[in-house]
Motif scaffolding. Structure first.
Motif, PDB file in Angstrom:
ATOM      1  N   LEU A  55      -7.870  -5.412  -6.566  1.00 29.54           N
ATOM      2  CA  LEU A  55      -8.363  -4.964  -5.260  1.00 29.54           C
ATOM      3  C   LEU A  55      -8.667  -3.472  -5.267  1.00 29.54           C
ATOM      4  O   LEU A  55      -9.629  -3.026  -4.631  1.00 29.54           O
ATOM      5  N   LEU A  56      -7.861  -2.709  -5.985  1.00 27.51           N
ATOM      6  CA  LEU A  56      -8.122  -1.278  -6.117  1.00 27.51           C
ATOM      7  C   LEU A  56      -9.415  -1.026  -6.887  1.00 27.51           C
ATOM      8  O   LEU A  56     -10.258  -0.224  -6.471  1.00 27.51           O
ATOM      9  N   GLU A  57      -9.567  -1.725  -7.991  1.00 24.31           N
ATOM     10  CA  GLU A  57     -10.769  -1.564  -8.807  1.00 24.31           C
ATOM     11  C   GLU A  57     -12.019  -2.001  -8.046  1.00 24.31           C
ATOM     12  O   GLU A  57     -13.096  -1.431  -8.236  1.00 24.31           O
ATOM     13  N   GLY A  58     -11.859  -2.992  -7.166  1.00 22.74           N
ATOM     14  CA  GLY A  58     -12.988  -3.474  -6.370  1.00 22.74           C
ATOM     15  C   GLY A  58     -13.274  -2.636  -5.143  1.00 22.74           C
ATOM     16  O   GLY A  58     -14.256  -2.880  -4.438  1.00 22.74           O
ATOM     17  N   GLY A  59     -12.413  -1.645  -4.864  1.00 21.41           N
ATOM     18  CA  GLY A  59     -12.648  -0.746  -3.744  1.00 21.41           C
ATOM     19  C   GLY A  59     -12.284  -1.315  -2.386  1.00 21.41           C
ATOM     20  O   GLY A  59     -12.696  -0.764  -1.355  1.00 21.41           O
ATOM     21  N   LEU A  60     -11.504  -2.394  -2.350  1.00 28.38           N
ATOM     22  CA  LEU A  60     -11.130  -2.993  -1.068  1.00 28.38           C
ATOM     23  C   LEU A  60      -9.849  -2.396  -0.486  1.00 28.38           C
ATOM     24  O   LEU A  60      -9.629  -2.465   0.716  1.00 28.38           O
ATOM     25  N   VAL A  61      -9.014  -1.846  -1.329  1.00 25.48           N
ATOM     26  CA  VAL A  61      -7.794  -1.190  -0.858  1.00 25.48           C
ATOM     27  C   VAL A  61      -7.714   0.198  -1.495  1.00 25.48           C
ATOM     28  O   VAL A  61      -8.396   0.498  -2.469  1.00 25.48           O
ATOM     29  N   ARG A  62      -6.857   1.021  -0.904  1.00 24.68           N
ATOM     30  CA  ARG A  62      -6.593   2.339  -1.480  1.00 24.68           C
ATOM     31  C   ARG A  62      -5.094   2.550  -1.561  1.00 24.68           C
ATOM     32  O   ARG A  62      -4.311   1.890  -0.849  1.00 24.68           O
ATOM     33  N   LEU A  63      -4.698   3.454  -2.404  1.00 27.02           N
ATOM     34  CA  LEU A  63      -3.286   3.697  -2.667  1.00 27.02           C
ATOM     35  C   LEU A  63      -2.872   5.020  -2.049  1.00 27.02           C
ATOM     36  O   LEU A  63      -3.568   6.035  -2.182  1.00 27.02           O
ATOM     37  N   ARG A  64      -1.724   4.985  -1.358  1.00 24.41           N
ATOM     38  CA  ARG A  64      -1.177   6.202  -0.776  1.00 24.41           C
ATOM     39  C   ARG A  64       0.187   6.465  -1.401  1.00 24.41           C
ATOM     40  O   ARG A  64       0.993   5.547  -1.564  1.00 24.41           O
ATOM     41  N   GLY A  65       0.451   7.711  -1.719  1.00 21.82           N
ATOM     42  CA  GLY A  65       1.755   8.069  -2.251  1.00 21.82           C
ATOM     43  C   GLY A  65       2.558   8.860  -1.249  1.00 21.82           C
ATOM     44  O   GLY A  65       2.019   9.723  -0.552  1.00 21.82           O
ATOM     45  N   GLN A  66       3.838   8.528  -1.148  1.00 25.37           N
ATOM     46  CA  GLN A  66       4.739   9.276  -0.268  1.00 25.37           C
ATOM     47  C   GLN A  66       6.081   9.370  -0.979  1.00 25.37           C
ATOM     48  O   GLN A  66       6.855   8.430  -0.993  1.00 25.37           O
ATOM     49  N   GLY A  67       6.331  10.543  -1.587  1.00 25.17           N
ATOM     50  CA  GLY A  67       7.525  10.677  -2.400  1.00 25.17           C
ATOM     51  C   GLY A  67       7.447   9.741  -3.600  1.00 25.17           C
ATOM     52  O   GLY A  67       6.460   9.708  -4.327  1.00 25.17           O
ATOM     53  N   ARG A  68       8.494   8.959  -3.783  1.00 25.55           N
ATOM     54  CA  ARG A  68       8.511   8.006  -4.899  1.00 25.55           C
ATOM     55  C   ARG A  68       7.842   6.691  -4.536  1.00 25.55           C
ATOM     56  O   ARG A  68       7.709   5.817  -5.390  1.00 25.55           O
ATOM     57  N   HIS A  69       7.450   6.534  -3.300  1.00 26.20           N
ATOM     58  CA  HIS A  69       6.921   5.257  -2.833  1.00 26.20           C
ATOM     59  C   HIS A  69       5.399   5.235  -2.895  1.00 26.20           C
ATOM     60  O   HIS A  69       4.730   6.257  -2.727  1.00 26.20           O
ATOM     61  N   ARG A  70       4.878   4.042  -3.137  1.00 27.78           N
ATOM     62  CA  ARG A  70       3.433   3.834  -3.176  1.00 27.78           C
ATOM     63  C   ARG A  70       3.080   2.758  -2.145  1.00 27.78           C
ATOM     64  O   ARG A  70       3.691   1.689  -2.115  1.00 27.78           O
ATOM     65  N   TYR A  71       2.112   3.074  -1.311  1.00 25.90           N
ATOM     66  CA  TYR A  71       1.709   2.173  -0.242  1.00 25.90           C
ATOM     67  C   TYR A  71       0.227   1.828  -0.392  1.00 25.90           C
ATOM     68  O   TYR A  71      -0.586   2.658  -0.800  1.00 25.90           O
ATOM     69  N   TYR A  72      -0.098   0.597  -0.021  1.00 26.40           N
ATOM     70  CA  TYR A  72      -1.470   0.124  -0.085  1.00 26.40           C
ATOM     71  C   TYR A  72      -2.010  -0.063   1.327  1.00 26.40           C
ATOM     72  O   TYR A  72      -1.293  -0.492   2.235  1.00 26.40           O
ATOM     73  N   ALA A  73      -3.292   0.270   1.510  1.00 33.66           N
ATOM     74  CA  ALA A  73      -3.966   0.097   2.796  1.00 33.66           C
ATOM     75  C   ALA A  73      -5.406  -0.319   2.532  1.00 33.66           C
ATOM     76  O   ALA A  73      -5.934  -0.136   1.427  1.00 33.66           O
ATOM     77  N   LEU A  74      -6.051  -0.900   3.535  1.00 29.33           N
ATOM     78  CA  LEU A  74      -7.471  -1.201   3.409  1.00 29.33           C
ATOM     79  C   LEU A  74      -8.229   0.097   3.186  1.00 29.33           C
ATOM     80  O   LEU A  74      -7.860   1.141   3.718  1.00 29.33           O
ATOM     81  N   SER A  75      -9.305   0.030   2.429  1.00 25.67           N
ATOM     82  CA  SER A  75     -10.028   1.252   2.077  1.00 25.67           C
ATOM     83  C   SER A  75     -10.882   1.796   3.214  1.00 25.67           C
ATOM     84  O   SER A  75     -11.336   2.937   3.153  1.00 25.67           O
ATOM     85  N   GLY A  76     -11.116   1.008   4.268  1.00 23.78           N
ATOM     86  CA  GLY A  76     -11.904   1.512   5.377  1.00 23.78           C
ATOM     87  C   GLY A  76     -12.185   0.468   6.430  1.00 23.78           C
ATOM     88  O   GLY A  76     -11.875  -0.715   6.257  1.00 23.78           O
ATOM     89  N   HIS A  77     -12.780   0.916   7.548  1.00 20.75           N
ATOM     90  CA  HIS A  77     -13.061   0.010   8.661  1.00 20.75           C
ATOM     91  C   HIS A  77     -14.085  -1.042   8.280  1.00 20.75           C
ATOM     92  O   HIS A  77     -14.090  -2.147   8.845  1.00 20.75           O
ATOM     93  N   ASP A  78     -14.974  -0.731   7.309  1.00 21.25           N
ATOM     94  CA  ASP A  78     -15.980  -1.721   6.920  1.00 21.25           C
ATOM     95  C   ASP A  78     -15.346  -2.932   6.254  1.00 21.25           C
ATOM     96  O   ASP A  78     -15.807  -4.066   6.431  1.00 21.25           O
ATOM     97  N   VAL A  79     -14.252  -2.705   5.525  1.00 22.46           N
ATOM     98  CA  VAL A  79     -13.527  -3.823   4.918  1.00 22.46           C
ATOM     99  C   VAL A  79     -12.876  -4.663   6.008  1.00 22.46           C
ATOM    100  O   VAL A  79     -12.932  -5.897   5.984  1.00 22.46           O
ATOM    101  N   ALA A  80     -12.257  -3.982   6.985  1.00 22.50           N
ATOM    102  CA  ALA A  80     -11.608  -4.699   8.086  1.00 22.50           C
ATOM    103  C   ALA A  80     -12.616  -5.531   8.877  1.00 22.50           C
ATOM    104  O   ALA A  80     -12.343  -6.686   9.228  1.00 22.50           O
ATOM    105  N   GLU A  81     -13.778  -4.973   9.155  1.00 21.93           N
ATOM    106  CA  GLU A  81     -14.795  -5.699   9.914  1.00 21.93           C
ATOM    107  C   GLU A  81     -15.312  -6.907   9.130  1.00 21.93           C
ATOM    108  O   GLU A  81     -15.580  -7.957   9.707  1.00 21.93           O
ATOM    109  N   THR A  82     -15.445  -6.749   7.820  1.00 25.60           N
ATOM    110  CA  THR A  82     -15.876  -7.877   6.987  1.00 25.60           C
ATOM    111  C   THR A  82     -14.852  -8.996   7.015  1.00 25.60           C
ATOM    112  O   THR A  82     -15.199 -10.175   7.154  1.00 25.60           O
TER     113      THR A  82
END
Length: 226
Positions: A55-82
């Protein structure tokens, strides 16, 4: 299709049941860990990591880092609308999950669609704002009218701050359950945030469900009559 965008790749990424469940979980607008997404998809953490890499390679999600933790989120509103549109297409063609649960009715009534209000309440908000000429539709788009700008400020939304952002101010988003539009864009997000701050509604943990309080329902119906 030999020319143009590769829709087959995107369709394949979304089409896997485990990845579809992960993407659906991220429609809540919250960033989730790989372990949380593995639980949502009913798979092992190792399998989830493989899916998330795709999903990361396909550009559908993005990775967020916070300290030692890694979080995933949709890459943008266009993905959500699709995703919302695909849910509507599936529902309209009768492709529904065979097992329904108690949250299904609640999801249809009010839910988070990435970062804005969806479901029956979201559609009611959109309809009312169109009827009151706070919003105007044109060429498959929607925008605030001068009257709407005044309403927004009175409702407690900082329009100058919203306009300073690069995100679109207003966007129509086709609601999968109602098959009508609800309000997206930075203004749609601000409306949901403001209603939450007013105590009209609460977001349910680990779910896209939004529940209106008794007082919130009364205030919503009074301000946005059907």
């Amino acid at each position: 299709m030999k020319d143009g965008p590769d829709i087959a790749r995107i369709a394949a990424l979304i089409g896997d049941p485990a990845r579809a469940n992960m993407l659906g979980a991220l429609m809540s607008g919250k960033a989730l860990t790989a372990s949380e997404l593995a639980h949502e998809a009913g798979i092992t953490p190792q399998t989830a990591s493989s899916h998330l890499r795709k999903l990361l390679e396909g550009g559908l999600v993005r990775l967020r880092g916070q300290g030692r933790h890694r979080y995933y989120a949709l890459s943008g509103h266009d993905v959500a609308e699709t995703l919302e549109s695909l849910m509507g297409l599936a529902a309209g063609r009768g492709h529904l999950r065979t097992r329904t649960g108690p949250r299904d009715a609640a999801l249809r009534k009010a839910r988070v669609c990435y970062n804005h209000l969806a479901g029956e309440r979201g559609v009611a908000l959109y309809r009312s704002m169109i009827a009151e000429k706070l919003l105007v539709e044109a060429d498959d788009d929607v925008s605030l009218t001068p009257k709407g700008e005044g309403f927004a400020e009175e409702f407690g939304i900082d329009m100058a701050a919203l306009r300073s952002k690069r995100a679109p101010l207003c966007r129509p988003c086709l609601d999968w359950s109602a098959r009508e539009h609800h309000l997206a864009g930075s203004f749609g997000r601000a409306m949901l945030t403001r209603m939450e701050a007013l105590g009209w509604l609460t977001r349910q943990p680990h779910s896209r469900v939004i529940r209106f309080t008794t007082q919130g329902e009364a205030a919503f119906d009074a301000r946005f009559p059907s």
